[in-house]
Design an enzyme around this catalytic site. Structure first.
Site, short mmCIF file in Angstrom:
data_model
loop_
_atom_site.label_atom_id
_atom_site.label_comp_id
_atom_site.label_asym_id
_atom_site.label_seq_id
_atom_site.Cartn_x
_atom_site.Cartn_y
_atom_site.Cartn_z
N ASN A 190 48.43 14.22 5.93
CA ASN A 190 49.86 13.72 6.18
C ASN A 190 50.58 14.92 5.36
O ASN A 190 50.49 15.29 4.28
CB ASN A 190 50.23 12.36 5.59
CG ASN A 190 51.66 12.30 5.39
OD1 ASN A 190 52.67 12.88 6.00
ND2 ASN A 190 52.10 11.41 4.23
N ASN A 193 75.35 68.19 -16.43
CA ASN A 193 74.27 68.36 -17.02
C ASN A 193 74.16 67.55 -18.34
O ASN A 193 74.57 68.36 -19.31
CB ASN A 193 73.95 69.74 -16.85
CG ASN A 193 72.09 69.82 -17.06
OD1 ASN A 193 71.59 69.38 -17.95
ND2 ASN A 193 71.78 70.67 -15.86
N ARG A 204 77.37 71.02 -35.66
CA ARG A 204 76.59 71.21 -36.60
C ARG A 204 76.51 72.19 -37.61
O ARG A 204 77.23 73.14 -37.35
CB ARG A 204 75.09 71.34 -35.68
CG ARG A 204 74.96 72.56 -34.77
CD ARG A 204 73.78 72.65 -34.16
NE ARG A 204 73.87 73.41 -32.85
CZ ARG A 204 74.00 74.65 -32.53
NH1 ARG A 204 74.44 75.50 -33.52
NH2 ARG A 204 74.03 75.11 -31.47
N ARG A 236 51.02 16.30 -12.49
CA ARG A 236 49.89 17.27 -12.61
C ARG A 236 50.32 18.71 -12.74
O ARG A 236 49.47 19.65 -12.99
CB ARG A 236 49.43 17.06 -11.12
CG ARG A 236 48.55 15.58 -11.04
CD ARG A 236 48.28 15.41 -9.42
NE ARG A 236 49.70 15.15 -8.72
CZ ARG A 236 49.61 14.46 -7.41
NH1 ARG A 236 48.61 14.50 -6.80
NH2 ARG A 236 50.85 14.17 -6.93
N ASP A 277 58.28 19.20 -2.70
CA ASP A 277 56.99 20.16 -3.19
C ASP A 277 56.32 20.94 -2.00
O ASP A 277 55.18 21.14 -2.14
CB ASP A 277 56.15 19.38 -3.96
CG ASP A 277 55.14 18.18 -3.30
OD1 ASP A 277 55.99 17.91 -2.35
OD2 ASP A 277 54.54 17.51 -4.18
C1 UD1 Z 1 52.68 12.45 -0.98
C2 UD1 Z 1 52.09 11.65 0.24
C3 UD1 Z 1 50.77 11.87 0.81
C4 UD1 Z 1 50.89 13.37 1.54
C5 UD1 Z 1 51.31 14.21 0.33
C6 UD1 Z 1 51.89 15.69 0.96
C7 UD1 Z 1 52.98 9.41 -0.35
C8 UD1 Z 1 52.84 8.20 -0.72
N1 UD1 Z 1 51.95 10.27 -0.24
O1 UD1 Z 1 51.63 12.45 -1.96
O2 UD1 Z 1 50.44 11.04 2.11
O3 UD1 Z 1 49.67 13.73 1.97
O4 UD1 Z 1 52.58 13.78 -0.35
O5 UD1 Z 1 52.08 16.73 -0.06
O6 UD1 Z 1 54.17 9.67 0.09
N2 UD1 Z 1 59.12 11.72 -5.30
C9 UD1 Z 1 60.53 11.09 -5.48
N3 UD1 Z 1 60.45 10.17 -5.86
C10 UD1 Z 1 59.33 9.27 -6.47
C11 UD1 Z 1 58.06 9.78 -6.21
C12 UD1 Z 1 58.10 11.04 -5.61
O7 UD1 Z 1 61.41 11.78 -5.14
O8 UD1 Z 1 59.43 8.08 -7.06
C13 UD1 Z 1 59.09 13.12 -4.69
C14 UD1 Z 1 58.60 14.13 -5.48
O9 UD1 Z 1 59.33 14.82 -6.20
C15 UD1 Z 1 57.73 14.95 -4.67
C16 UD1 Z 1 57.44 14.33 -3.28
O10 UD1 Z 1 58.28 13.19 -3.43
O11 UD1 Z 1 58.56 16.28 -4.27
C17 UD1 Z 1 56.20 13.78 -3.12
O12 UD1 Z 1 55.69 13.20 -4.41
P1 UD1 Z 1 54.02 13.43 -4.84
O13 UD1 Z 1 54.15 12.56 -5.93
O14 UD1 Z 1 53.93 15.01 -5.00
O15 UD1 Z 1 53.24 12.74 -3.71
P2 UD1 Z 1 51.71 13.23 -3.11
O16 UD1 Z 1 50.83 12.63 -4.44
O17 UD1 Z 1 51.81 14.54 -3.15
MG MG Z 2 52.86 16.31 -3.88
#
Ligand code: UD1
Ligand code: MG
Length: 467
Positions: A173, A381, A444, A17, A106
């Site tokens: 969450n 200066n 000069r 996103r 994130d």
């Molecule tokens: C996630 C939570 C959601 C919560 C929200 C808070 C899950 C399923 N959902 O959703 O309940 O409200 O965060 O911000 O956990 N990442 C990995 N490997 C992966 C997938 C993700 O390392 O395979 C890391 C991403 O880099 C990121 C973090 O996990 O830093 C969260 O992933 P993201 O896809 O942003 O989850 P959300 O949809 O925000």
């Molecule tokens: Mg997220």
């Protein structure tokens, strides 16, 4: 307690996103990459050898960035969800036992104080896990926290899977959990990718724990800003604004006057002494330290620099990677590019550029000059329009000006060259050879006056047009 705490930060996702080629956790807010912000909070809880980052997208770049922190890495080559991110770390994490604090890369505004409270609550409780939650006016996009009538967490339901009734729940969450490590590893294999995204959701572990009779508790926090997750660039800008608001607030409470604080940009690691005044639209960035009683002029940018006490920086001045000592005055409209040292009481005025230059005590360059690769002695200066010609097209050369010398306006100093202490350079000179101490360098042509020349010319023109 601290010895048995392990922290793992999930940071492998691309962040679709964000619509970026760059992995999400490498985007910056509050002057640092998101992942650096999260790790700086984690580092206050447990030693670096118990901190791990799960990396995937651009993992080489992320590892390089974080290498100095001395933490461990877990590679998640294919990103199959937050649950999967932990599963791939099992061989490293399980044997550490104790408590496992899971953070998402994130979610950078979380503070060490709040994390400490979470760990304290979980370690004092019989629950399998405690999750930080908060209430949002607009919970769209977050996992919803479904509780029983005793306030325990029954399940976390992701936005896409939530019924309309569940979507109306405003408690969300945060993605920050403290687990009893043994129970997590015992049951994590039960997470299945049965959802529209075909991902292993870590959030499913909550319902699984409940199914086995293990409680999950919530730590509801009042300030939702701490758990704002960044999924797009609108949220990135909002989180950046909050970081800066925090930095500005901290500095004001420490005795710094900040005029129109909503307009300035100050990175979190910046230090500023009491009674310094920061004018509107100033930017103070990176690893900068500013002393007491200074003034940082409107629209100035100071980065990675050290300023002493009572330093005056005029409006629209740029100072990068430089050291400015007590009572110096810089600007307005000056540019200190990098590796400069301006000693106490020196003055650098408008439209003066310095690069790799030392301006010794009390020296002045007040107007329109370029001083590069040079050493300007005490009380020198430097006249308006002085240029050090430091580059011959191949190599850079140094200019040295001895103490107390006077360089007349519009002088061109062709480096390498020395101007002796106490000497004079005549205005408009092109100096290619050393000027001896206490001498005068004139480079000069002499002025020639022709008596009556202009009058005769006018007369010639008048008779020509009469013809
Ligand atoms: C996630 C939570 C959601 C919560 C929200 C808070 C899950 C399923 N959902 O959703 O309940 O409200 O965060 O911000 O956990 N990442 C990995 N490997 C992966 C997938 C993700 O390392 O395979 C890391 C991403 O880099 C990121 C973090 O996990 O830093 C969260 O992933 P993201 O896809 O942003 O989850 P959300 O949809 O925000
Ligand atoms: Mg997220």
């Amino acid at each position: 307690m601290a010895a048995s705490l392990t922290v793992v930060v999930l940071a492998a996702g691309l962040g679709t996103r964000m619509k970026s080629r760059k992995a999400k956790v490498l985007h910056r807010a509050g002057g640092r990459a998101l992942i650096e912000q999260v790790l700086s909070a984690a580092a206050r809880l447990t030693p670096a050898d118990r901190i791990f980052a799960v990396v995937g997208h651009q993992s080489a770049v992320v590892r390089d960035l974080l290498a100095p922190a001395g933490i461990g890495f877990i590679e998640q080559a294919e990103q199959k969800g937050t649950g999967h991110a932990l599963m791939v770390g099992r061989s490293v994490l399980e044997k550490l036992g104790g408590w496992l604090l899971v953070l998402y890369g994130d979610c950078p505004l979380i503070t060490a104080d709040t994390l400490n409270r979470l760990v304290a609550q979980q370690t004092a409780s019989p629950a399998a896990a405690t999750v930080i939650t908060t209430r949002l006016d607009d919970p769209t996009g977050y996992g919803r926290v479904i509780k029983d009538d005793r306030g325990r967490v029954r399940a976390i339901v992701e936005q896409k899977a939530a019924t309309p009734e569940q979507q109306a729940v405003r408690e969300i969450n945060s993605g920050i959990y403290c687990f009893r490590s043994d129970l997590l590893w015992k049951h994590i294999g039960e997470i299945v990718p049965e959802n529209p995204a075909r991902e292993y959701y870590l959030t499913d572990i909550v319902a699984i724990f409940n199914h086995h009779g293990h409680a999950v508790e919530a730590m509801l926090i009042d300030d939702p800003s701490e758990v704002l997750g960044i999924n797009n660039r609108v949220e990135l800008a909002e989180v950046d604004r909050i970081f800066r608001e925090r930095a500005v607030r901290r500095l004001m409470l420490e005795g710094v006057t900040i005029e129109k604080p909503e307009t300035v940009t100050i990175d979190p690691q910046v230090r500023i002494g009491a009674d310094t005044v920061v004018e509107p639209f100033a930017q103070i960035l990176g690893n900068t330290e500013i002393g007491e009683d200074c003034r940082i002029g409107a629209c100035s940018v100071v980065s990675d620099s050290r300023l002493g006490n009572r330093v005056e920086v005029g409006a629209f001045t740029l100072i990068g990677s430089s050291h400015v000592e007590n009572d110096a005055r810089i600007g307005p409209y000056a540019r200190l590019r990098f590796d400069n040292q301006v000693e106490s009481g020196a003055h650098i005025g408008n439209f003066v550029e310095l690069k790799k230059t030392r301006i010794r005590k009390g020296a002045k360059a007040m107007h329109l000059a370029y001083l590069g690769d040079s050493d300007i002695g005490e009380e020198v200066n430097v006249g308006a329009g002085t240029i050090t010609c430091n580059f011959d097209g191949v190599k850079k050369h140094r200019t040295q000006i001895g103490n107390g010398a006077f360089v007349g306006s519009n002088s061109t100093l062709v480096a390498p060259v020395q101007i002796g202490a106490g000497s004079y350079v005549a205005a408009g000179s092109v100096i290619t050879d050393a000027v001896p101490p206490d001498g005068l360098g004139v480079g000069r042509a002499r002025q020639v006056n022709k008596e009556g020349w202009a009058r005769k010319r006018r007369e010639r023109q008048a008779s020509a047009s009469a013809e």
